[in-house]
Design a protein around this motif. Structure first.
Motif, short mmCIF file in Angstrom:
data_model
loop_
_atom_site.label_atom_id
_atom_site.label_comp_id
_atom_site.label_asym_id
_atom_site.label_seq_id
_atom_site.Cartn_x
_atom_site.Cartn_y
_atom_site.Cartn_z
N GLY A 1 0.56 -1.42 -0.05
CA GLY A 1 0.06 0.11 -0.06
C GLY A 1 0.78 1.45 0.04
N LYS A 2 -0.01 2.67 0.28
CA LYS A 2 0.96 3.91 -0.02
C LYS A 2 1.35 4.08 1.44
CE LYS A 2 0.77 8.11 -1.94
NZ LYS A 2 -0.29 9.11 -3.13
N GLU A 3 2.18 4.57 1.45
CA GLU A 3 2.89 5.11 2.89
C GLU A 3 2.23 6.29 3.25
OE1 GLU A 3 6.63 6.12 5.39
OE2 GLU A 3 6.94 5.72 3.42
N GLU A 4 2.05 6.84 4.33
CA GLU A 4 1.08 8.22 4.43
C GLU A 4 2.14 8.77 5.26
OE1 GLU A 4 -1.68 10.14 6.95
OE2 GLU A 4 -2.17 8.09 6.19
N PHE A 5 2.43 10.43 4.76
CA PHE A 5 3.12 10.97 4.62
C PHE A 5 2.81 12.35 6.22
CE2 PHE A 5 6.29 9.17 2.30
CZ PHE A 5 7.41 8.85 2.89
N PRO A 6 2.44 12.78 6.93
CA PRO A 6 1.69 13.74 7.51
C PRO A 6 2.61 14.76 8.03
CG PRO A 6 0.89 11.32 8.81
CD PRO A 6 2.37 11.02 7.86
N ALA A 7 2.51 16.09 7.91
CA ALA A 7 3.43 17.01 8.15
C ALA A 7 3.35 18.59 9.17
CB ALA A 7 3.33 18.03 6.77
N PHE A 8 4.06 18.50 9.15
CA PHE A 8 4.32 19.94 10.41
C PHE A 8 3.82 21.04 9.46
CE2 PHE A 8 7.68 17.16 13.03
CZ PHE A 8 6.97 17.33 14.11
N THR A 9 2.24 21.53 10.26
CA THR A 9 1.76 22.77 8.93
C THR A 9 1.86 23.61 8.93
OG1 THR A 9 -0.27 22.47 10.35
CG2 THR A 9 0.00 20.71 8.31
N ALA A 10 2.14 24.05 10.90
CA ALA A 10 2.84 25.45 11.98
C ALA A 10 3.94 24.75 12.62
CB ALA A 10 0.72 25.96 12.42
N PHE A 11 4.60 25.94 13.44
CA PHE A 11 5.32 25.84 14.49
C PHE A 11 5.36 27.69 15.38
CE2 PHE A 11 7.08 23.39 10.93
CZ PHE A 11 7.55 22.51 11.01
#
Length: 241
Positions: free
Chosen positions: A163-173
């Protein structure tokens, strides 16, 4: 003479938004609330596709615009095309950094900066950096010999399985200077399967016995079941030359 110098110093600082109350507890609550809403992928800047690896190297953050005693920003490019929000925290108040192309210096004939992709913390002499956050949930730090090795990720979703790996992201710092070459960095994570609040307590020591220490705390909330969840994953990188 003196009034002009004060004016020049003030104008070099990036514009900041209105102060808003900020706390680690509030960020955790925000991440948990976000998980109860449908996931919305952040918009990429299409024009960033034209800024390849070599071209992004022609865009540099102006040293005189350095934030919080040692923070400089990364521009968008082909491999980091999604803008992130950067805030400076002081005494429990957060102020957003307003993007402006003139925060960056661009070599003649190259693309101007299109947005903020992440940030790095520079050494006290301003000649190198010792911490960087850019792309998905990636971050890295330098060792005692001022070299980068492993990169870390805030989280890994479905790595190494069908299946496809998911890449959650940091959207704000949110970046809070806590001393000379020390910061507490807060980050909001978002992805199709998960949200998260992160706190990185980071400190750097100069010298041959020096290096970076990071104490990481996180609160993760799942939007849906995950087949394989990786906490504190690392990615190796090797440079030759």
């Amino acid at each position: 003479g003196t009034p002009r110098k004060r004016g020049a110093a003030a104008s070099s600082a990036p514009a900041l938004g209105k102060p808003e109350s900020f706390s680690w507890e509030a960020l955790q609550q925000r991440a948990a609330a976000l998980a109860r809403a449908p996931y919305r992928a952040p918009a990429k800047v299409a024009a960033a596709e034209a800024i390849d690896y070599d071209a992004v190297g022609s865009i540099s953050y102006k040293p005189e615009r350095t934030l919080a005693g040692g923070i400089r920003l990364f521009p968008l490019g082909r491999y980091a095309p999604t803008p992130v929000a950067i805030h400076v925290v002081e005494r429990g108040q957060a102020r957003a950094v307003d993007f402006a192309a003139d925060l960056f210096k661009t070599e003649s004939g190259h693309h101007a900066a299109l947005g903020i992709a992440g940030f790095r913390a520079v050494s006290s002499d301003g000649k190198s950096d010792w911490m960087a956050f850019i792309g998905a949930s990636y971050f890295r730090t330098a060792g005692s010999q001022d070299q980068y090795g492993l990169s870390a990720r805030g989280i890994a979703i479905d790595t190494g399985i069908d299946g496809k790996e998911e890449f959650p992201a940091f959207t704000a710092f949110w970046i809070e200077a806590t001393g000379a070459q020390s910061y507490t960095v807060y980050a909001l994570l978002d992805g199709p399967s998960v949200t998260g609040a992160y706190r990185f307590v980071c400190r750097y020591t100069d010298g041959t016995d020096g290096g970076v220490v990071q104490d990481v705390s996180s609160t993760i909330t799942l939007r849906k079941d995950v087949a394989r969840l990786g906490i504190a994953p690392a990615t190796s990188m090797f440079w030759y030359g």
